[in-house]
Enzyme design. Structure first.
Site, PDB file in Angstrom:
ATOM      1  CD  GLU A  49     -10.894   0.138  -2.119  1.00  0.00           C
ATOM      2  OE1 GLU A  49      -9.704  -0.201  -1.895  1.00  0.00           O
ATOM      3  OE2 GLU A  49     -11.458  -0.068  -3.196  1.00  0.00           O
ATOM      4  CB  THR A  51     -10.595  -4.507   4.541  1.00  0.00           C
ATOM      5  OG1 THR A  51     -10.289  -4.753   3.158  1.00  0.00           O
ATOM      6  CG2 THR A  51     -12.070  -4.146   4.660  1.00  0.00           C
ATOM      7  CB  ALA A 143      -5.868   6.991 -11.671  1.00  0.00           C
ATOM      8  CG  LEU A 145      -6.149   2.575 -11.792  1.00  0.00           C
ATOM      9  CD1 LEU A 145      -6.079   2.854 -13.280  1.00  0.00           C
ATOM     10  CD2 LEU A 145      -7.171   1.489 -11.516  1.00  0.00           C
ATOM     11  CD  GLU A 180       3.949   1.279  -2.020  1.00  0.00           C
ATOM     12  OE1 GLU A 180       3.132   2.162  -1.700  1.00  0.00           O
ATOM     13  OE2 GLU A 180       3.822   0.568  -3.023  1.00  0.00           O
ATOM     14  CG  ASP A 191      -2.053  -1.083  -3.185  1.00  0.00           C
ATOM     15  OD1 ASP A 191      -3.210  -1.516  -3.090  1.00  0.00           O
ATOM     16  OD2 ASP A 191      -1.698   0.030  -2.781  1.00  0.00           O
TER      17      ASP A 191
HETATM   18  P1  NG1 Z   1      -4.526   3.392  -3.440  1.00  0.00           P
HETATM   19  O1  NG1 Z   1      -5.272   4.616  -3.120  1.00  0.00           O
HETATM   20  O2  NG1 Z   1      -5.045   2.700  -4.635  1.00  0.00           O
HETATM   21  O3  NG1 Z   1      -3.040   3.628  -3.516  1.00  0.00           O
HETATM   22  C1  NG1 Z   1      -4.608   2.653  -0.859  1.00  0.00           C
HETATM   23  C2  NG1 Z   1      -3.596   1.754  -0.165  1.00  0.00           C
HETATM   24  C3  NG1 Z   1      -4.089   0.302  -0.112  1.00  0.00           C
HETATM   25  C4  NG1 Z   1      -5.470   0.223   0.491  1.00  0.00           C
HETATM   26  C5  NG1 Z   1      -6.395   1.224  -0.241  1.00  0.00           C
HETATM   27  C6  NG1 Z   1      -7.762   1.318   0.373  1.00  0.00           C
HETATM   28  C7  NG1 Z   1      -1.412   2.784  -0.652  1.00  0.00           C
HETATM   29  C8  NG1 Z   1      -0.149   2.681  -1.403  1.00  0.00           C
HETATM   30  N1  NG1 Z   1      -2.319   1.814  -0.869  1.00  0.00           N
HETATM   31  O4  NG1 Z   1      -4.711   2.322  -2.212  1.00  0.00           O
HETATM   32  O5  NG1 Z   1      -3.180  -0.489   0.635  1.00  0.00           O
HETATM   33  O6  NG1 Z   1      -5.444   0.476   1.875  1.00  0.00           O
HETATM   34  O7  NG1 Z   1      -5.862   2.544  -0.241  1.00  0.00           O
HETATM   35  O8  NG1 Z   1      -8.404   0.074   0.335  1.00  0.00           O
HETATM   36  O9  NG1 Z   1      -1.578   3.678   0.154  1.00  0.00           O
END
Ligand code: NG1
Length: 465
Positions: A49, A51, A143, A145, A180, A191
């Protein structure tokens, strides 16, 4: 020909309903017009996480919840996009070289991001076909995900299919990850890569620079319980500011370490790691502690001195310029040492996790997940009381390990369980967490056993009629 993995009867039926809406809503797309449907899953990250934006590995799975976009070409050269959920109103915009974003927080900015990403990737092309699209998202939003990646990936793939463009999956993932940034988050590429490269029953060991993926089989007795804390991790507001702040802190740590180790061209911690074969986290953290104070002022004065560059130059490099500039709260110092300690120790855990998961050593995998949560809470400071609470109830219910997943600051947790214990874990979370915070409510939609599912793909609906 049978459709690609992920398109089971339910998903096909969903796509056909959306296609009917595309036809009904747009007479230019009626009749025999070719209609594509792109399906992209969300993801849950097992470990690794914060990283990815340091170019360091992650270990997510694509989940069996997806967003589907049905799309037909329209002659207007515009994008018309409706959402199956009436809470999100329809949008229409022109395809231009630089597509101006809607207001911050508008759902269709992810659609614009995807289209802009494709236009930038194929910049030599000018005769774009417009698209009439209907979106149906079944990845719970906010959430942790990755509903956003599911939306951008499916939109980009549908738009490319309509325009008869194809890319290798790794290239698509790189393109969409970068796109993004359009919404103002400096996210890494986890993601989008997970959504595109997902594989049924497998986790994905993903490395960056260059992007590469190794599928790691999930042991047959392992299941994932994902539970939403229902604390909203709002990516367009304060959470975005905190996330981008972490990106800046990690970048500074990398630059300082690079200088201390006399390495050229270091911009992210991954550059340091890759230049030091045989590295270990403890040594690098010690080097960083010797090279700089643990915290630096957010006006970047001390950091500029340490790095031997001007404050304004460093400011522009780290924070960017124009509408995507990162706004830093300068009242708090930047935490350099703690953030680097998390990212580097997490990298060791991810590498180890891929090995133990592959070998079916679930107890060890669980311990690594617990250690990850601890590090995210203490050093990365992105957990919350509620996330800590729900993690604790998962463990008490018998989970082998549990941690926040995604960026944190709210959102979901993931718990690794033996299949025989999944019900007990869910029961513990229901009683300990949901029943106390939401007495009388039915928690069924807030937690689930999720399975590693197939990655994104596009089908031609006429061929699959
Ligand atoms: P989430 O919070 O699931 O969208 C975000 C980042 C990832 C990654 C994680 C932390 C976005 C769209 N995605 O995920 O690339 O850095 O946080 O590991 O911001």
């Amino acid at each position: 020909m049978s459709p690609p993995d992920g398109w089971d009867a339910d998903e096909l039926a969903r796509a056909k309903r959306l296609a009917a809406r595309v036809r009904a809503g747009d007479d230019r797309a009626s009749g025999a017009a070719q209609i594509f449907a792109a399906r992209a899953p969300g993801r849950v990250n097992l470990i690794g996480e914060h990283t990815d934006y340091s170019g360091l590995p992650v270990l997510p799975v694509a989940i069996d919840r997806s967003t589907i976009v049905a799309a037909a070409a329209n002659a207007a050269g515009e994008i018309e996009v409706a959402n199956a959920d009436p809470a999100w109103s329809s949008r229409r915009f022109a395809i231009e070289r630089r597509i101006p974003p809607y207001q911050t927080g508008d759902w269709a900015n992810y659609v614009k991001a995807a289209i802009q990403g494709v236009i930038d990737r194929f910049s030599a092309r000018s005769n774009w076909r417009g698209a009439s699209m209907v979106v149906d998202g079944r990845v719970p939003p906010a959430a942790g995900l990755s509903s956003s990646a599911a939306l951008t990936v499916s939109t980009a793939m549908a738009f490319m299919a309509l325009n008869e463009l194809e890319l290798e999956p790794l290239e698509t993932a790189t393109m969409v990850a970068r796109s993004e940034w359009y919404v103002g988050t400096r996210a890494g590429g986890m993601d989008q890569a997970a959504s595109i490269l997902g594989r049924r029953d497998h986790a994905l060991f993903i490395e960056f620079d260059p992007l590469r993926v190794r599928a790691v089989k999930m042991p047959a007795n392992a299941v994932l319980v994902v539970a939403d804390s229902r604390e909203i991790a709002d990516k367009s507001g304060t959470v975005r500011a905190e996330y981008n702040r972490r990106v800046v802190e990690c970048t500074l740590a990398a630059r300082i370490l690079g200088r201390a180790l006399k390495l050229d061209g270091v911009t992210i911690l991954g550059d340091v790691v890759r230049a030091q074969p045989g590295w270990n986290a403890a040594d690098l953290v010690e080097k960083l502690a010797a090279a700089a104070p643990a915290r630096l002022d957010a006006a970047l004065k001390e950091a500029a001195n340490l790095l031997g560059v001007s404050q304004s130059e460093l400011d522009a490099e780290l924070l960017g310029e124009g509408s995507n500039r990162i706004a830093l709260d300068t009242k708090r110092p930047l935490e350099i040492l703690k953030r680097a300690r998390h990212v580097l120790s997490e990298t060791e855990r991810v590498i180890h996790a891929a090995e133990v998961l592959e070998a079916g050593r679930l107890d060890e995998m669980g311990k690594l997940m617990n250690a990850s949560h601890q590090s995210l809470a203490n050093d990365f400071e992105c957990s919350t009381q509620r996330l800590d609470g729900i993690v604790e109830y998962a463990r008490r219910g018998g989970a082998l390990g549990a941690r926040l997943t995604g960026a944190g600051f709210g959102g979901s947790i993931v718990a690794l369980c033996d299949v025989a214990d999944a019900d007990a874990v869910i029961e513990s979370i229901d009683r300990g967490y949901y029943a106390k915070l939401y007495p009388g409510a039915a928690p069924e939609n807030w937690r689930a056993v999720l399975h590693a599912g197939a990655g994104a793909s596009v089908i031609d609906l006429r061929a699959n009629a």
